[in-house]
Scaffold this motif. Sequence first.
Motif, PDB file in Angstrom:
ATOM      1  N   SER A  29       3.534   2.642  19.147  1.00  0.00           N
ATOM      2  CA  SER A  29       3.966   1.253  19.116  1.00  0.00           C
ATOM      3  C   SER A  29       5.386   1.191  18.557  1.00  0.00           C
ATOM      4  O   SER A  29       5.680   1.836  17.543  1.00  0.00           O
ATOM      5  CB  SER A  29       3.024   0.435  18.239  1.00  0.00           C
ATOM      6  N   ILE A  30       6.238   0.410  19.219  1.00  0.00           N
ATOM      7  CA  ILE A  30       7.620   0.244  18.777  1.00  0.00           C
ATOM      8  C   ILE A  30       7.842  -1.235  18.505  1.00  0.00           C
ATOM      9  O   ILE A  30       7.660  -2.074  19.387  1.00  0.00           O
ATOM     10  CB  ILE A  30       8.605   0.775  19.831  1.00  0.00           C
ATOM     11  N   SER A  31       8.216  -1.532  17.277  1.00  0.00           N
ATOM     12  CA  SER A  31       8.390  -2.932  16.893  1.00  0.00           C
ATOM     13  C   SER A  31       9.624  -3.539  17.546  1.00  0.00           C
ATOM     14  O   SER A  31      10.532  -2.837  17.977  1.00  0.00           O
ATOM     15  CB  SER A  31       8.458  -3.057  15.371  1.00  0.00           C
ATOM     16  N   ALA A  32       9.631  -4.857  17.627  1.00  0.00           N
ATOM     17  CA  ALA A  32      10.727  -5.595  18.266  1.00  0.00           C
ATOM     18  C   ALA A  32      12.066  -5.220  17.648  1.00  0.00           C
ATOM     19  O   ALA A  32      12.197  -5.103  16.435  1.00  0.00           O
ATOM     20  CB  ALA A  32      10.480  -7.090  18.130  1.00  0.00           C
ATOM     21  N   GLY A  33      13.060  -4.988  18.508  1.00  0.00           N
ATOM     22  CA  GLY A  33      14.414  -4.689  18.066  1.00  0.00           C
ATOM     23  C   GLY A  33      14.636  -3.271  17.576  1.00  0.00           C
ATOM     24  O   GLY A  33      15.694  -2.972  17.039  1.00  0.00           O
ATOM     25  N   ASN A  34      13.677  -2.377  17.786  1.00  0.00           N
ATOM     26  CA  ASN A  34      13.795  -1.003  17.286  1.00  0.00           C
ATOM     27  C   ASN A  34      13.717   0.032  18.403  1.00  0.00           C
ATOM     28  O   ASN A  34      13.298  -0.263  19.515  1.00  0.00           O
ATOM     29  CB  ASN A  34      12.708  -0.718  16.253  1.00  0.00           C
ATOM     30  N   PHE A  35      14.117   1.259  18.042  1.00  0.00           N
ATOM     31  CA  PHE A  35      13.998   2.425  18.906  1.00  0.00           C
ATOM     32  C   PHE A  35      12.777   3.215  18.481  1.00  0.00           C
ATOM     33  O   PHE A  35      12.366   3.158  17.325  1.00  0.00           O
ATOM     34  CB  PHE A  35      15.216   3.349  18.752  1.00  0.00           C
ATOM     35  N   GLY A  36      12.233   4.006  19.390  1.00  0.00           N
ATOM     36  CA  GLY A  36      11.139   4.896  19.056  1.00  0.00           C
ATOM     37  C   GLY A  36      10.965   5.930  20.143  1.00  0.00           C
ATOM     38  O   GLY A  36      11.565   5.829  21.221  1.00  0.00           O
ATOM     39  N   SER A  37      10.160   6.942  19.870  1.00  0.00           N
ATOM     40  CA  SER A  37       9.901   7.981  20.870  1.00  0.00           C
ATOM     41  C   SER A  37       8.484   8.498  20.710  1.00  0.00           C
ATOM     42  O   SER A  37       7.842   8.311  19.674  1.00  0.00           O
ATOM     43  CB  SER A  37      10.897   9.132  20.734  1.00  0.00           C
TER      44      SER A  37
END
Length: 109
Positions: free
Chosen positions: A24-32
């Motif tokens: 899960s990637i929160s709003a306004g963020n990057f993730g992988s």
Amino acid sequence: GGPGTRVGPWLVLGRTVTVGAGTSISAGNFGSATASGPTGYEAVGGGVDTGSFLTNLVTSNGPTWNGTRLSAVLNGEGGAANGWLGGMRNDGGTAMTLTVAVLCGRSGL
């Protein structure tokens, strides 16, 4: 068969396996997220699903070698890949799930 005999890809790859992983990637963020193939298999393809093509942007999408991403493998000399990494920027207003899949075929065939 003898020299020049054509072999179908199903004989070369044997059975394939698809492994998925998500985060899960929160709003306004990057993730992988990284999907890793099982022992005895190597990556033959992969991909990502961002959950929404309207608000999310794929920032990376490629094979991995024991967790090492493509950008860290010089001149493509990493041997057989065994996983897939996907990255995403979530430009939406709520958390979204990034899902990554790696398609693997048996090694050594």
